[in-house]
Design a protein around this motif. Sequence first.
Motif, PDB file in Angstrom:
ATOM      1  N   LEU A 152       0.825  -1.207   0.000  1.00  8.90           N
ATOM      2  CA  LEU A 152       0.000   0.000   0.000  1.00  8.90           C
ATOM      3  C   LEU A 152       0.858   1.256   0.000  1.00  8.90           C
ATOM      4  CD1 LEU A 152      -2.886   1.168   0.172  1.00  8.90           C
ATOM      5  CD2 LEU A 152      -2.656   1.105   2.662  1.00  8.90           C
ATOM      6  N   ALA A 153       1.928   1.255   0.788  1.00 12.76           N
ATOM      7  CA  ALA A 153       2.817   2.412   0.821  1.00 12.76           C
ATOM      8  C   ALA A 153       3.463   2.640  -0.538  1.00 12.76           C
ATOM      9  CB  ALA A 153       3.889   2.216   1.889  1.00 12.76           C
ATOM     10  N   GLY A 154       3.860   1.555  -1.209  1.00 15.41           N
ATOM     11  CA  GLY A 154       4.466   1.691  -2.526  1.00 15.41           C
ATOM     12  C   GLY A 154       3.498   2.231  -3.556  1.00 15.41           C
ATOM     13  N   VAL A 155       2.270   1.724  -3.546  1.00 18.67           N
ATOM     14  CA  VAL A 155       1.264   2.178  -4.512  1.00 18.67           C
ATOM     15  C   VAL A 155       0.923   3.652  -4.294  1.00 18.67           C
ATOM     16  CG1 VAL A 155      -1.127   1.890  -5.249  1.00 18.67           C
ATOM     17  CG2 VAL A 155       0.287  -0.121  -4.831  1.00 18.67           C
ATOM     18  N   ILE A 156       0.702   4.036  -3.035  1.00 14.65           N
ATOM     19  CA  ILE A 156       0.346   5.430  -2.737  1.00 14.65           C
ATOM     20  C   ILE A 156       1.481   6.386  -3.107  1.00 14.65           C
ATOM     21  CG2 ILE A 156      -0.185   7.051  -0.875  1.00 14.65           C
ATOM     22  CD1 ILE A 156      -1.661   4.807   0.545  1.00 14.65           C
ATOM     23  N   SER A 157       2.711   6.001  -2.786  1.00 15.78           N
ATOM     24  CA  SER A 157       3.841   6.888  -3.085  1.00 15.78           C
ATOM     25  C   SER A 157       4.063   7.027  -4.584  1.00 15.78           C
ATOM     26  CB  SER A 157       5.116   6.367  -2.406  1.00 15.78           C
ATOM     27  OG  SER A 157       5.538   5.150  -2.980  1.00 15.78           O
ATOM     28  N   ASP A 158       3.801   5.967  -5.350  1.00 13.23           N
ATOM     29  CA  ASP A 158       3.893   6.069  -6.805  1.00 13.23           C
ATOM     30  C   ASP A 158       2.796   6.962  -7.364  1.00 13.23           C
ATOM     31  OD1 ASP A 158       6.143   4.551  -7.114  1.00 13.23           O
ATOM     32  OD2 ASP A 158       5.086   2.692  -7.607  1.00 13.23           O
ATOM     33  N   ARG A 159       1.594   6.800  -6.821  1.00 12.48           N
ATOM     34  CA  ARG A 159       0.455   7.567  -7.338  1.00 12.48           C
ATOM     35  C   ARG A 159       0.564   9.045  -6.976  1.00 12.48           C
ATOM     36  NH1 ARG A 159      -4.650   5.929  -8.801  1.00 12.48           N
ATOM     37  NH2 ARG A 159      -3.522   4.072  -9.460  1.00 12.48           N
ATOM     38  N   LEU A 160       0.929   9.333  -5.727  1.00 12.61           N
ATOM     39  CA  LEU A 160       1.055  10.719  -5.286  1.00 12.61           C
ATOM     40  C   LEU A 160       2.393  11.339  -5.660  1.00 12.61           C
ATOM     41  CD1 LEU A 160      -0.448  10.495  -1.666  1.00 12.61           C
ATOM     42  CD2 LEU A 160      -1.603  11.154  -3.786  1.00 12.61           C
ATOM     43  N   GLU A 161       3.358  10.488  -6.023  1.00 11.57           N
ATOM     44  CA  GLU A 161       4.704  10.949  -6.361  1.00 11.57           C
ATOM     45  C   GLU A 161       5.369  11.636  -5.166  1.00 11.57           C
ATOM     46  OE1 GLU A 161       3.760  13.501  -9.552  1.00 11.57           O
ATOM     47  OE2 GLU A 161       2.953  11.893 -10.806  1.00 11.57           O
ATOM     48  N   LYS A 162       5.051  11.164  -3.971  1.00 14.32           N
ATOM     49  CA  LYS A 162       5.568  11.776  -2.744  1.00 14.32           C
ATOM     50  C   LYS A 162       5.913  10.678  -1.746  1.00 14.32           C
ATOM     51  CE  LYS A 162       2.971  16.122  -3.170  1.00 14.32           C
ATOM     52  NZ  LYS A 162       2.609  15.907  -4.579  1.00 14.32           N
ATOM     53  N   ARG A 163       7.199  10.337  -1.644  1.00 13.94           N
ATOM     54  CA  ARG A 163       7.641   9.284  -0.735  1.00 13.94           C
ATOM     55  C   ARG A 163       7.523   9.741   0.726  1.00 13.94           C
ATOM     56  NH1 ARG A 163       7.714   5.516  -4.793  1.00 13.94           N
ATOM     57  NH2 ARG A 163       9.631   5.482  -6.010  1.00 13.94           N
ATOM     58  N   ALA A 164       8.055  10.920   1.029  1.00 15.50           N
ATOM     59  CA  ALA A 164       8.080  11.388   2.420  1.00 15.50           C
ATOM     60  C   ALA A 164       6.677  11.587   2.962  1.00 15.50           C
ATOM     61  CB  ALA A 164       8.884  12.683   2.527  1.00 15.50           C
ATOM     62  N   SER A 165       5.789  12.140   2.160  1.00 13.95           N
ATOM     63  CA  SER A 165       4.419  12.392   2.611  1.00 13.95           C
ATOM     64  C   SER A 165       3.682  11.088   2.895  1.00 13.95           C
ATOM     65  CB  SER A 165       3.661  13.206   1.558  1.00 13.95           C
ATOM     66  OG  SER A 165       4.295  14.440   1.332  1.00 13.95           O
ATOM     67  N   THR A 166       3.934  10.068   2.076  1.00 14.96           N
ATOM     68  CA  THR A 166       3.315   8.763   2.306  1.00 14.96           C
ATOM     69  C   THR A 166       3.770   8.172   3.634  1.00 14.96           C
ATOM     70  OG1 THR A 166       3.237   8.366  -0.083  1.00 14.96           O
ATOM     71  CG2 THR A 166       2.994   6.457   1.365  1.00 14.96           C
ATOM     72  N   CYS A 167       5.080   8.231   3.880  1.00 16.41           N
ATOM     73  CA  CYS A 167       5.615   7.732   5.153  1.00 16.41           C
ATOM     74  C   CYS A 167       5.035   8.524   6.325  1.00 16.41           C
ATOM     75  CB  CYS A 167       7.140   7.842   5.169  1.00 16.41           C
ATOM     76  SG  CYS A 167       7.983   6.736   4.037  1.00 16.41           S
ATOM     77  N   GLY A 168       4.968   9.847   6.167  1.00 18.49           N
ATOM     78  CA  GLY A 168       4.462  10.694   7.240  1.00 18.49           C
ATOM     79  C   GLY A 168       3.018  10.389   7.596  1.00 18.49           C
ATOM     80  N   LEU A 169       2.197  10.147   6.587  1.00 21.94           N
ATOM     81  CA  LEU A 169       0.787   9.838   6.837  1.00 21.94           C
ATOM     82  C   LEU A 169       0.636   8.535   7.619  1.00 21.94           C
ATOM     83  CD1 LEU A 169      -2.232  10.363   6.370  1.00 21.94           C
ATOM     84  CD2 LEU A 169      -2.017   9.161   4.174  1.00 21.94           C
ATOM     85  N   MET A 170       1.401   7.521   7.238  1.00 23.89           N
ATOM     86  CA  MET A 170       1.290   6.231   7.927  1.00 23.89           C
ATOM     87  C   MET A 170       1.848   6.312   9.337  1.00 23.89           C
ATOM     88  SD  MET A 170       2.075   3.534   4.819  1.00 23.89           S
ATOM     89  CE  MET A 170       1.071   2.212   5.509  1.00 23.89           C
TER      90      MET A 170
END
Length: 532
Positions: free
Chosen positions: A381-399
Amino acid sequence: MARLPVGIRFIVSFSRDQWYRAFIFILTFLLYASFHLSRKPISIVKGELHRYCAAVNEGEVEFNSQNQKASDVPPHQRPDNETDCGWAPFDRDNYQQLLGALDYSFLCAYAIGMYLSGIIGERLPIRYYLTFGMLASGAFTALFGLGYFYNIHSFGFYVVTQIVNGLVQTTGWPSVVTCLSNWFGKGRRGLIMGVWNSHTSVGNILGSLIAGYWVSTCWGLSFVVPGAIVAAMGIVCFLFLIEHPRDIACSSTLTAHSKGYENGMHRLRLQKHVLMEKNKPLDPEMQCLLLSDGKHSAHQNHTIVLPADAGSGVAAISFTGALKIPGVIEFSLCLLFAKLVSYTFLFWLPLYITNVDHLDAQKAGELSTLFDVGGIFGGILAGVISDRLEKRASTCGLMLLLAAPTLYIFSTISKMGLEATIAMLLLSGALVSGPYALITTAVSADLGTHKSLKGNSHALATVTAIIDGTGSVGAALGPLLAGLLSPSGWNNVFYMLMFADACALLFLIRLIHKELSCPRSAMGNQVPFKEQ
């Protein structure tokens, strides 16, 4: 002419190079899953190394009172290699500190060795380096279990075994990440590595089941069998691992019409006739991206062969040089606290379940695998969201933001019954493992191929080792702190984990702000290619 069977049509629909990439994906998945398989037994066996004296003695008193007249064995007598409270020296009142010291010995050695491992790995063939590490790891994992068969009660023996095992296991992560990144481009890296990183959870699950099978009858086999598996996979690595596509003359044919290929968040358009006219060699990473299409040209003479190593003649990056890459320090410190949380669960969750839900060591080990099942979904899920949003740090921060309150809820309702524990194990596993998986895979690969490196292909293992090595410092501290805090109550352990999640989020604030304020990624590695 008869039509080809469906299975054969499926096989020939993929190119030779695509089959090689699929093979490398599966092989590296299994190789590192075996590493995690060998780390899990210690957490399963903890409940057997120290058992509750009261429960043991009550059962034995009742049994011996009925059979003492019919037997010459005095009451409470146990085998020489065991005491009423478990296995010496872990039968003492300070057993939690001793077990925590075992975890700390392994993880501290792992953290220190990781910084050196990446530097060494850049200068040695990956296949030989990884094979040595797996054979040595298998030997020392089995050596721990031999303490049961040879009746060894020296605390120093188990500590030294853990230290050496931690050092040799550092050969694994930089090697497999570098190998996988050699074969796969940046396009959909989050998804690909999110799926691939599920090897962590798969290894933990298999390790729990294997160790749990023997934990109550012969806990020595809980280490010997995983050790044998790791060593066997080391032989497989030596026989089959291909480090780079160029080693097998990776090649591709181009179609006659223009095609679009995904590279991270941008589109790369390549036209065959322009490339042929310019007669330019194709970049190895771009070449691997082309392989994902799976279609062949009708003109077989239009074949582009990979050039020699693009990084040949370029010196391997230094430790300080890797630290200067934008984002390396922030993600490393974030991983320190994220891995602290993840490894505390890895090493102490079965014992926590034993204490709270009053299950035996085998059932607690089996139940703890649900945390890893949640981790599989969390990483993907983290990989899919970060690819879709193009934001690695923001994905990690949300989780991470969601993980802290989830851990508090887990500590509260897990005492209400088995059903509540199961639900919270799945949810906590997803939120805790998601950021950890994303940073150690896609983020490390992104930073290791950062545009500031100007094509230097010798940086990936060093960057990966720095990030994971820093994270391993937290992995060493987490189980140690859990061992020190758990005697005063498990709630204090969960407060420590929530504080660690908050610290992990804090170190990403600058990168999250940069991602949200700029249309391009804060890591700056996804640079659009010009249309040719």
